[in-house]
Structure formats: structure tokens, C-alpha cells
Motif scaffolding. Structure first.
Motif, PDB file in Angstrom:
ATOM      1  N   GLU A 315       0.831  -1.206   0.000  1.00  0.00           N
ATOM      2  CA  GLU A 315       0.000   0.000   0.000  1.00  0.00           C
ATOM      3  C   GLU A 315       0.864   1.254   0.000  1.00  0.00           C
ATOM      4  OE1 GLU A 315      -2.987   2.709  -0.031  1.00  0.00           O
ATOM      5  OE2 GLU A 315      -3.080   0.558  -0.481  1.00  0.00           O
ATOM      6  N   ILE A 316       1.940   1.255   0.791  1.00  0.00           N
ATOM      7  CA  ILE A 316       2.854   2.405   0.809  1.00  0.00           C
ATOM      8  C   ILE A 316       3.419   2.660  -0.582  1.00  0.00           C
ATOM      9  CG2 ILE A 316       5.102   3.221   1.650  1.00  0.00           C
ATOM     10  CD1 ILE A 316       4.476   1.733   4.288  1.00  0.00           C
ATOM     11  N   PHE A 317       3.848   1.590  -1.244  1.00  0.00           N
ATOM     12  CA  PHE A 317       4.443   1.708  -2.570  1.00  0.00           C
ATOM     13  C   PHE A 317       3.442   2.281  -3.570  1.00  0.00           C
ATOM     14  CE2 PHE A 317       5.690  -0.347  -6.677  1.00  0.00           C
ATOM     15  CZ  PHE A 317       6.917   0.295  -6.837  1.00  0.00           C
ATOM     16  N   LYS A 318       2.234   1.745  -3.587  1.00  0.00           N
ATOM     17  CA  LYS A 318       1.237   2.184  -4.552  1.00  0.00           C
ATOM     18  C   LYS A 318       0.698   3.574  -4.235  1.00  0.00           C
ATOM     19  CE  LYS A 318      -0.039  -2.555  -5.732  1.00  0.00           C
ATOM     20  NZ  LYS A 318      -1.071  -3.622  -5.672  1.00  0.00           N
ATOM     21  N   HIS A 319       0.603   3.900  -2.953  1.00  0.00           N
ATOM     22  CA  HIS A 319       0.120   5.219  -2.551  1.00  0.00           C
ATOM     23  C   HIS A 319       1.068   6.322  -2.997  1.00  0.00           C
ATOM     24  CE1 HIS A 319      -2.069   8.144  -0.136  1.00  0.00           C
ATOM     25  NE2 HIS A 319      -0.918   8.571   0.352  1.00  0.00           N
ATOM     26  N   ASN A 320       2.348   5.975  -3.152  1.00  0.00           N
ATOM     27  CA  ASN A 320       3.350   6.974  -3.522  1.00  0.00           C
ATOM     28  C   ASN A 320       3.750   6.911  -5.001  1.00  0.00           C
ATOM     29  OD1 ASN A 320       4.445   8.528  -0.962  1.00  0.00           O
ATOM     30  ND2 ASN A 320       3.990   6.421  -0.322  1.00  0.00           N
ATOM     31  N   GLY A 321       2.949   6.232  -5.798  1.00  0.00           N
ATOM     32  CA  GLY A 321       3.189   6.245  -7.227  1.00  0.00           C
ATOM     33  C   GLY A 321       3.603   4.921  -7.839  1.00  0.00           C
ATOM     34  N   GLY A 322       3.900   3.926  -7.010  1.00  0.00           N
ATOM     35  CA  GLY A 322       4.256   2.619  -7.531  1.00  0.00           C
ATOM     36  C   GLY A 322       3.040   1.932  -8.143  1.00  0.00           C
ATOM     37  N   GLU A 323       3.283   1.008  -9.019  1.00  0.00           N
ATOM     38  CA  GLU A 323       2.173   0.363  -9.724  1.00  0.00           C
ATOM     39  C   GLU A 323       2.049  -1.131  -9.437  1.00  0.00           C
ATOM     40  OE1 GLU A 323       2.800   1.286 -13.814  1.00  0.00           O
ATOM     41  OE2 GLU A 323       2.446   3.440 -13.552  1.00  0.00           O
ATOM     42  N   GLN A 324       3.159  -1.848  -9.485  1.00  0.00           N
ATOM     43  CA  GLN A 324       3.086  -3.299  -9.309  1.00  0.00           C
ATOM     44  C   GLN A 324       4.079  -3.739  -8.236  1.00  0.00           C
ATOM     45  OE1 GLN A 324       3.596  -3.950 -13.615  1.00  0.00           O
ATOM     46  NE2 GLN A 324       1.726  -5.174 -13.535  1.00  0.00           N
ATOM     47  N   PHE A 325       3.567  -4.516  -7.279  1.00  0.00           N
ATOM     48  CA  PHE A 325       4.319  -4.919  -6.086  1.00  0.00           C
ATOM     49  C   PHE A 325       4.107  -6.404  -5.865  1.00  0.00           C
ATOM     50  CE2 PHE A 325       4.893  -5.813  -1.645  1.00  0.00           C
ATOM     51  CZ  PHE A 325       5.822  -4.915  -1.146  1.00  0.00           C
ATOM     52  N   ALA A 326       5.184  -7.137  -5.663  1.00  0.00           N
ATOM     53  CA  ALA A 326       5.073  -8.572  -5.393  1.00  0.00           C
ATOM     54  C   ALA A 326       5.832  -8.929  -4.124  1.00  0.00           C
ATOM     55  CB  ALA A 326       5.622  -9.384  -6.563  1.00  0.00           C
ATOM     56  N   ALA A 327       5.179  -9.649  -3.241  1.00  0.00           N
ATOM     57  CA  ALA A 327       5.843 -10.190  -2.049  1.00  0.00           C
ATOM     58  C   ALA A 327       6.158 -11.648  -2.329  1.00  0.00           C
ATOM     59  CB  ALA A 327       4.942 -10.061  -0.832  1.00  0.00           C
ATOM     60  N   ILE A 328       7.441 -11.972  -2.385  1.00  0.00           N
ATOM     61  CA  ILE A 328       7.861 -13.343  -2.687  1.00  0.00           C
ATOM     62  C   ILE A 328       7.767 -14.187  -1.416  1.00  0.00           C
ATOM     63  CG2 ILE A 328       9.815 -14.770  -3.432  1.00  0.00           C
ATOM     64  CD1 ILE A 328      10.718 -12.405  -5.141  1.00  0.00           C
ATOM     65  N   PRO A 329       7.108 -15.330  -1.459  1.00  0.00           N
ATOM     66  CA  PRO A 329       6.946 -16.157  -0.252  1.00  0.00           C
ATOM     67  C   PRO A 329       8.283 -16.590   0.347  1.00  0.00           C
ATOM     68  CG  PRO A 329       5.489 -16.905  -2.008  1.00  0.00           C
ATOM     69  CD  PRO A 329       6.429 -15.916  -2.631  1.00  0.00           C
ATOM     70  N   CYS A 330       8.263 -16.863   1.632  1.00  0.00           N
ATOM     71  CA  CYS A 330       9.424 -17.450   2.295  1.00  0.00           C
ATOM     72  C   CYS A 330       9.638 -18.870   1.769  1.00  0.00           C
ATOM     73  CB  CYS A 330       9.205 -17.478   3.804  1.00  0.00           C
ATOM     74  SG  CYS A 330       9.071 -15.842   4.553  1.00  0.00           S
ATOM     75  N   LEU A 331      10.732 -19.486   2.180  1.00  0.00           N
ATOM     76  CA  LEU A 331      10.998 -20.854   1.738  1.00  0.00           C
ATOM     77  C   LEU A 331       9.950 -21.827   2.267  1.00  0.00           C
ATOM     78  CD1 LEU A 331      14.892 -21.016   2.066  1.00  0.00           C
ATOM     79  CD2 LEU A 331      13.526 -20.759  -0.012  1.00  0.00           C
ATOM     80  N   ASN A 332       9.445 -21.553   3.466  1.00  0.00           N
ATOM     81  CA  ASN A 332       8.356 -22.356   4.032  1.00  0.00           C
ATOM     82  C   ASN A 332       8.667 -23.853   3.986  1.00  0.00           C
ATOM     83  OD1 ASN A 332       6.807 -20.051   4.642  1.00  0.00           O
ATOM     84  ND2 ASN A 332       6.013 -19.955   2.559  1.00  0.00           N
ATOM     85  N   ASP A 333       7.670 -24.660   3.616  1.00  0.00           N
ATOM     86  CA  ASP A 333       7.873 -26.109   3.528  1.00  0.00           C
ATOM     87  C   ASP A 333       8.009 -26.551   2.068  1.00  0.00           C
ATOM     88  OD1 ASP A 333       5.208 -25.501   3.006  1.00  0.00           O
ATOM     89  OD2 ASP A 333       4.491 -27.459   3.644  1.00  0.00           O
ATOM     90  N   SER A 334       8.446 -25.613   1.208  1.00  0.00           N
ATOM     91  CA  SER A 334       8.700 -25.941  -0.193  1.00  0.00           C
ATOM     92  C   SER A 334       9.865 -26.924  -0.276  1.00  0.00           C
ATOM     93  CB  SER A 334       9.045 -24.678  -0.976  1.00  0.00           C
ATOM     94  OG  SER A 334      10.277 -24.129  -0.522  1.00  0.00           O
ATOM     95  N   GLU A 335      10.031 -27.540  -1.429  1.00  0.00           N
ATOM     96  CA  GLU A 335      11.139 -28.476  -1.585  1.00  0.00           C
ATOM     97  C   GLU A 335      12.488 -27.796  -1.379  1.00  0.00           C
ATOM     98  OE1 GLU A 335      13.593 -31.412  -1.711  1.00  0.00           O
ATOM     99  OE2 GLU A 335      11.425 -31.633  -1.511  1.00  0.00           O
ATOM    100  N   PRO A 336      12.736 -26.592  -1.954  1.00  0.00           N
ATOM    101  CA  PRO A 336      14.012 -25.915  -1.654  1.00  0.00           C
ATOM    102  C   PRO A 336      14.172 -25.614  -0.170  1.00  0.00           C
ATOM    103  CG  PRO A 336      12.988 -24.947  -3.597  1.00  0.00           C
ATOM    104  CD  PRO A 336      11.965 -25.865  -2.994  1.00  0.00           C
TER     105      PRO A 336
END
Length: 353
Positions: A315-336
Motif C-alpha cells: 500500500e505504501i508503494f502504490k500510494h506513492n506512485g508505484g504500480e506493481q508490487f510482489a511479495a515473494i513467499p518465504c521458503l516455508n515447507d517448499s522443496e528448496p
């Protein structure tokens, strides 16, 4: 191989083992995965109980004097729980009625147990430093299964006194109440471990390929810490820098394309900089329109990644002019992610298996 059921654990501590002789039990190895912690419920009461335990730890807030206790009990625990409960509700696993951190840590434990299933003298369990299931109950469960050797795995890639060390503090306190103590090992931080760095790079690349846009840069956001803790000798910042530099090298990116920042500051002290929220804001104001944020200091998604980064900072990014924002998941219980935990555990169990 068995996984102890945390529902069946005794909550009041380790039972006196005077009636059991060490020689009457087969020697087994217990592996205990430990993460930070979570409220038991996404309401003000649950958050208040959790915050009181967390903020009463002198490793987290070093000055536990009268002024702090007055602030904690008179202001913080009266106002903050309701606000944070609303944040938890945004990310709560309603199906299981628990936080994602608890769901993911359980899954990590179950998958590790499955990976070690050919070793029938190994038991795997999981715990939280604050909240439930507790470290005390985890050790009790493994002890009840005859584990005379214990490997504790703090799920913090970068060491700090406020995370890794406080896990050890609690483990030592539990062992201090036991007559028949297990032999103990604790896994080291893995901030620059090649398996960890490779897993991060693979995970980032995989998720970037799923995005409908190409980020102009990646922000690596780590949990913050008061600067004075670093000034006193905590190696945490150096570990975060080492992780970021190794990741840049692995991905072929320079500092302008993979930025290091720190999030989650609390109180009025100066914390590690640059701050994630201020960086995201400035990037948008400077004309950057597409970014991705990765959180390499977290082994599992939680409030700080799913709400603070994926929602607040977006929201901070888009409120200040940003358009596209992605949060990459943590490693979690993925195979890596599981490969990192599995290799770390197997390396530290050498000589015991």
C-alpha cells in the motif's frame, strides 16, 4: 519415526524422571524445530498473552526496569493487542484456527520426519519460543519417547541474541529442571550456507516467472533490531549483509538491483537502517514502478511477511506512485526450503546416526 502430538503434551513442564533408569530406554535422537512464536488466537486476549511473554524477555527488550514495566503493562498491553489482533485476522488460517507460522512450522516438522523416516531411532517435533507449543512441552514429548540426545534447530538463518540465543536460554532453563538431561546439540546459523543461498535464488526465480510483470529491482527485507544491540556486539547485521551479498553473487545482481533493508521497528530507538517502508516509499517517489520484496531472514511466512510486507508495504508503494508490487513467499515447507532444513539437520546429526 514418530512425530509427537503437541495436543498431548504436558503443559506444566518436564516430569521428574527419577523412576526411569537411562539404561531401560533405547537411545533415541530427538530433533526439535523452533520458530519465534504466535498468539493462540487472533483476538486481543490472545495477542496480549503472546506480547507479554515476548516483550518480557530481556533478550528482546534489554532494559526490563521499572519504566519499561510501567510502559508495557500500563500502555502497550492495553492498546497494542487489539490493533495487532486486527492484523492477525487479515492473515489467519481460519480453517485450522491458527496463524500461518504455526501451520507452516508443523508442516516443516512433518516433512522432515518423512525425510528421516528410514531412521527409526529419530523423532522429530516442533515448538515456538513464545506461545504454544512451547519448547518445554516439545522437550517433554521427545524425552517421553526415550530421546537421550537432542538436536535443537532454531529456524533463524541469521543469528541474533534476540532470536537464536533466547531459544538456547529457554532450552537450558528446561534442561535445568530435568534430572536426566539429554545430550544437547544446537544447529548454527546458516546465513551464508550454500544450500540456503541456492534455495533462496531458486525460490525467487521460480516466483518471478509467475508474475505478470518484470520487477525493476528486488528489495531484501530483514527483521530490524535496535542499532544499540549491534553496537554492543550482536552479529546480526553482519549476517544479513553476508546473506544479501551471497544472494547477489548467486543471482548475478548488484546492490542497485537487490537492495538490503530492515523492517518491523518498534519504539523510539534508532533501529537498523535503511528502513523497508521508507525505502519502498522513496523508490515509488523516485519513479520506480515495479518491485518485488523477498524476506530472507524468515524461514516461514508470518505476520511480518504476509501483513507487513505483502499488505502494508504494498500500500505504501502504490500510494506513492508505484504500480506493481510482489511479495515473494518465504521458503516455508517448499522443496528448496525443506532441502535446507534437511541438510542442516543431517550435517549436525553426524556421529549420532
Amino acid at each position: 519415526m514418530t512425530i509427537a502430538n503437541p495436543i498431548d503434551r504436558a503443559k506444566d513442564g518436564i516430569e521428574d524422571e527419577t523412576t526411569a533408569s537411562a539404561g531401560t530406554r533405547p537411545e533415541r535422537v530427538g530433533v526439535l524445530l523452533v520458530n519465534l512464536g504466535t498468539p493462540d488466537s487472533a483476538d486481543a486476549r490472545g495477542v496480549r498473552v503472546y506480547l507479554k511473554e515476548f516483550l518480557s524477555d530481556p533478550r528482546v527488550i534489554e532494559k526490563q526496569g521499572l519504566l519499561w514495566k510501567l510502559a508495557l503493562n500500563g500502555v502497550i498491553l492495553r492498546t497494542r493487542p487489539a490493533r495487532k489482533a486486527r492484523d492477525y485476522l487479515k492473515i489467519w488460517n481460519t480453517e485450522k484456527n491458527e496463524s500461518p507460522l504455526k501451520t507452516i512450522t508443523r508442516a516443516q516438522s512433518e516433512k522432515l520426519a518423512a525425510a528421516l523416516s528410514d531412521r527409526d531411532h529419530v523423532a522429530v517435533d516442533w515448538a515456538m519460543r513464545y506461545g504454544n507449543p512451547s519448547i518445554r512441552s516439545g522437550i517433554a514429548a521427545l524425552s517421553a519417547q526415550g530421546c537421550g540426545r537432542l538436536l535443537v534447530v532454531p529456524l533463524y538463518p541469521q543469528y541474533s541474541a534476540a532470536t537464536s540465543a533466547t531459544v538456547c536460554d529457554e532450552v537450558f532453563a528446561v534442561l535445568g529442571d530435568m534430572r536426566a538431561q539429554p545430550i544437547l546439540r544446537v544447529t548454527p546459523p546458516y546465513y551464508d550456507d550454500p544450500d540456503y543461498i541456492d534455495a533462496l535464488a531458486v525460490s525467487i526465480d521460480t516466483h518471478l516467472k509467475t508474475l505478470p510483470f518484470v520487477p525493476e529491482l528486488i528489495v531484501a527485507s530483514f527483521h530490524g533490531m535496535p542499532q544499540k544491540y549491534i553496537d554492543k556486539g550482536d552479529p546480526y547485521r553482519a549476517h544479513c549483509v553476508a546473506t544479501t551479498e551471497a544472494l547477489r553473487k548467486r543471482m548475478g545482481l548488484d546492490a542497485s538491483k537487490l537492495m538490503l533493508t530492515f523492517q518491523s521497528r518498534f519504539g523510539f530507538d534508532q533501529w537498523l537502517q535503511p528502513y523497508t517502508d521508507m525505502t519502498v516509499k522513496k523508490l515509488a517517489q523516485d519513479g520506480v514502478r515495479r518491485i518485488a520484496v523477498v524476506t530472507p531472514g524468515f524461514s516461514a511466512d508470518c505476520l511480518e511477511t504476509l501483513e507487513e510486507i505483502a499488505q502494508e508495504n504494498a500500500e505504501i508503494f502504490k500510494h506513492n506512485g508505484g504500480e506493481q508490487f510482489a511479495a515473494i513467499p518465504c521458503l516455508n515447507d517448499s522443496e528448496p526450503g525443506m532441502s535446507v532444513i534437511r541438510q542442516l539437520v543431517l550435517r549436525e546429526l553426524q556421529g549420532w546416526l
